[in-house]
Design a protein around this motif. Structure first.
Motif, PDB file in Angstrom:
ATOM      1  N   SER A  40       0.851  -1.190   0.000  1.00 31.34           N
ATOM      2  CA  SER A  40       0.000   0.000   0.000  1.00 31.34           C
ATOM      3  C   SER A  40       0.887   1.240   0.000  1.00 31.34           C
ATOM      4  O   SER A  40       1.845   1.339   0.777  1.00 31.34           O
ATOM      5  N   LEU A  41       0.564   2.194  -0.898  1.00 29.62           N
ATOM      6  CA  LEU A  41       1.366   3.401  -1.054  1.00 29.62           C
ATOM      7  C   LEU A  41       0.525   4.643  -0.801  1.00 29.62           C
ATOM      8  O   LEU A  41      -0.640   4.719  -1.208  1.00 29.62           O
ATOM      9  N   GLY A  42       1.126   5.609  -0.145  1.00 30.14           N
ATOM     10  CA  GLY A  42       0.501   6.907   0.037  1.00 30.14           C
ATOM     11  C   GLY A  42       1.263   7.962  -0.739  1.00 30.14           C
ATOM     12  O   GLY A  42       2.418   7.778  -1.106  1.00 30.14           O
ATOM     13  N   GLY A  43       0.616   9.094  -0.997  1.00 27.80           N
ATOM     14  CA  GLY A  43       1.271  10.161  -1.743  1.00 27.80           C
ATOM     15  C   GLY A  43       0.268  11.224  -2.143  1.00 27.80           C
ATOM     16  O   GLY A  43      -0.929  11.141  -1.841  1.00 27.80           O
ATOM     17  N   THR A  44       0.765  12.232  -2.856  1.00 26.10           N
ATOM     18  CA  THR A  44      -0.073  13.337  -3.304  1.00 26.10           C
ATOM     19  C   THR A  44      -0.836  12.936  -4.550  1.00 26.10           C
ATOM     20  O   THR A  44      -0.224  12.561  -5.569  1.00 26.10           O
TER      21      THR A  44
END
Length: 442
Positions: A40-44
């Motif tokens: 799972s990746l987070g970001g803008t």
């Protein structure tokens, strides 16, 4: 009338087989649950995002082409992405120690190719044919062949603790036979921690592979010599992992398993003690495959004049094979463990932050080959400069790999052939019944 009914039925069957088949339907799209691994990746959002692919991903892929990877948004929709090497950068590489060897110069004779033992890649192993007396003028052979880029200077660490001032004479060569004297006279000096001390020596600009270093004072001895670099465009960084080996009972073979499909650049084998032996190197993609011979090499560990050990260089490779094996040739056996180190290109995943996050990187399914993804070359340079870092959220999940690779999906083609064969069988049956019926009527 009966003939017409039969012909209409046969034509209808062929029309159904050729037109109304799954071949005309689209292949189902992959879902994140189709894959063994998930991060799972987070970001803008609404931007281009990037993250270096973690090692765990390579260990979980199930295709040698590493095509079984996809990116999904929080709603389960696929997101355009691409995989590329981590870009290089302009940097000053850190100083690197250089191996050197003592040659005692009798009658001003410089060493030649027959006086120096090298391996197949040009690395100096030792000085031979040394017949000069101890009182002969010392000269030092420096091996630059193992450096990744050409140095601009040398930094000398001398054994002398007292103050000194000495001239340095350099000779350069690319083949150990033809030596060219550097016409610039240089001075090194040591007066303690003061501005008058100088230990830097400038190098000729012809990118030599070997150097000869002579002092006008024979009592001076170098302790260590470092290559000093100017700002250089460094290639993409390499990552490395050391792999434990399993030695056979007769100590004539050692096997290794990297555990995944890595974008390998090289693989190195280093003996654990002073040794030299010829080996055959083999690999294979899957555990059930036969071993495939790929190269022959000489593995060695030797002492040097600097007190460090000299090893054979790593073997260049583009193979993604996880399984490797080295076999001793002739009457040799492995007297100690041989360390295996793999080097691979650091790659990054670049994806479009479309939809809602977090975004899911799914990987590990031999049924899904590489697909067309994000084409960064179509974006202007300004857009590529705006790529922001994504971040890992948690540790992800992973299910057991499949035991063996499976072929790519082609169910529509198989179903088409099944219907065609069935239609032919029905046609033959009806033709036989019709022929028999007509014979009765006659």
């Amino acid at each position: 009338m009966r003939k017409r009914i039969i012909m209409k039925f046969v034509v209808s069957m062929f029309f159904f087989a050729l037109v109304d088949t799954p071949l005309s339907a689209q292949e189902p799209l992959p879902k994140s649950d189709d894959f063994a691994g998930e991060l799972s990746l987070g970001g803008t959002g609404d931007s281009l995002l990037k993250i270096e692919i973690p090692e765990v991903v390579y260990r979980s892929l199930e295709r040698p082409d590493r095509g079984d990877m996809r990116v999904f948004d929080a709603g389960g929709n696929m997101v355009p992405f691409t995989v590329r090497p981590v870009p290089g950068s302009l940097e000053v590489p850190p100083p690197q120690e250089i191996p050197f060897f003592l040659w005692r110069e009798e009658g001003r004779r410089l060493p030649g190719g027959t006086d120096i033992e090298i391996d197949t890649e040009g690395t100096v192993l030792r000085i031979k044919n040394q017949r000069a007396t101890v009182s002969a003028q010392p000269i030092y052979l420096l091996d630059l062949s193992g450096l990744g880029y050409s140095p601009a200077e040398l930094n000398l660490e001398m054994k002398e603790e007292h103050f000194f001032n000495a001239a340095v004479i350099l000779f350069s060569s690319k083949d150990l036979n033809n030596w060219k004297e550097f016409d610039k006279r240089q001075i090194i000096a040591w007066y303690g921690e003061s501005g008058a001390s100088r230990t830097i020596v400038e190098l000729p600009g012809d990118n030599p592979r070997y150097l000869l270093l002579r002092f006008d004072r024979g009592e001076l001895k170098p302790a260590r010599i470092f290559a000093v670099f100017s700002e250089t465009e460094l290639p993409p960084p390499l990552r490395e992992t050391t792999i434990p080996g399993k030695i056979s009972d007769d100590r004539r073979a050692i096997e290794y398993n990297t555990g995944g499909f890595f974008p390998l650049v090289s693989i190195g084998f280093r003996p654990g003690e002073t040794d030299s032996l010829d080996v055959q190197i083999k690999n294979k993609l899957y555990a059930a495959d036969e071993w495939n011979p790929v190269a022959r090499a000489t593995l060695y560990r030797l002492g040097s004049g600097s007190g460090e050990f000299i090893y054979n260089k790593a073997m260049q490779t583009k193979s993604a094979a996880p399984f490797w094996r080295i076999e001793a040739q002739g009457e040799s056996v492995f007297s100690s463990d041989v360390e295996c180190t793999i080097h691979w290109t650091a790659q990054e995943l670049v994806f479009l932050g479309r939809g809602a996050g977090p975004w899911i990187v799914a990987f590990g399914n031999p049924d899904w080959a590489a697909s067309g993804g994000l084409k960064l070359e179509e974006y202007p340079p300004g857009a590529q400069a705006e790529i922001t870092e994504a971040r890992l959220l948690g540790e992800g999940r992973y299910r057991q790999k499949h035991e063996a690779p499976r072929p790519d999906r082609d169910w529509g083609q198989w179903l088409l052939w099944g219907i065609l064969i069935l239609a032919v069988l029905i046609l033959l049956t009806l033709a036989f019944i019709t022929a028999k019926s007509m014979a009765k009527e006659k």
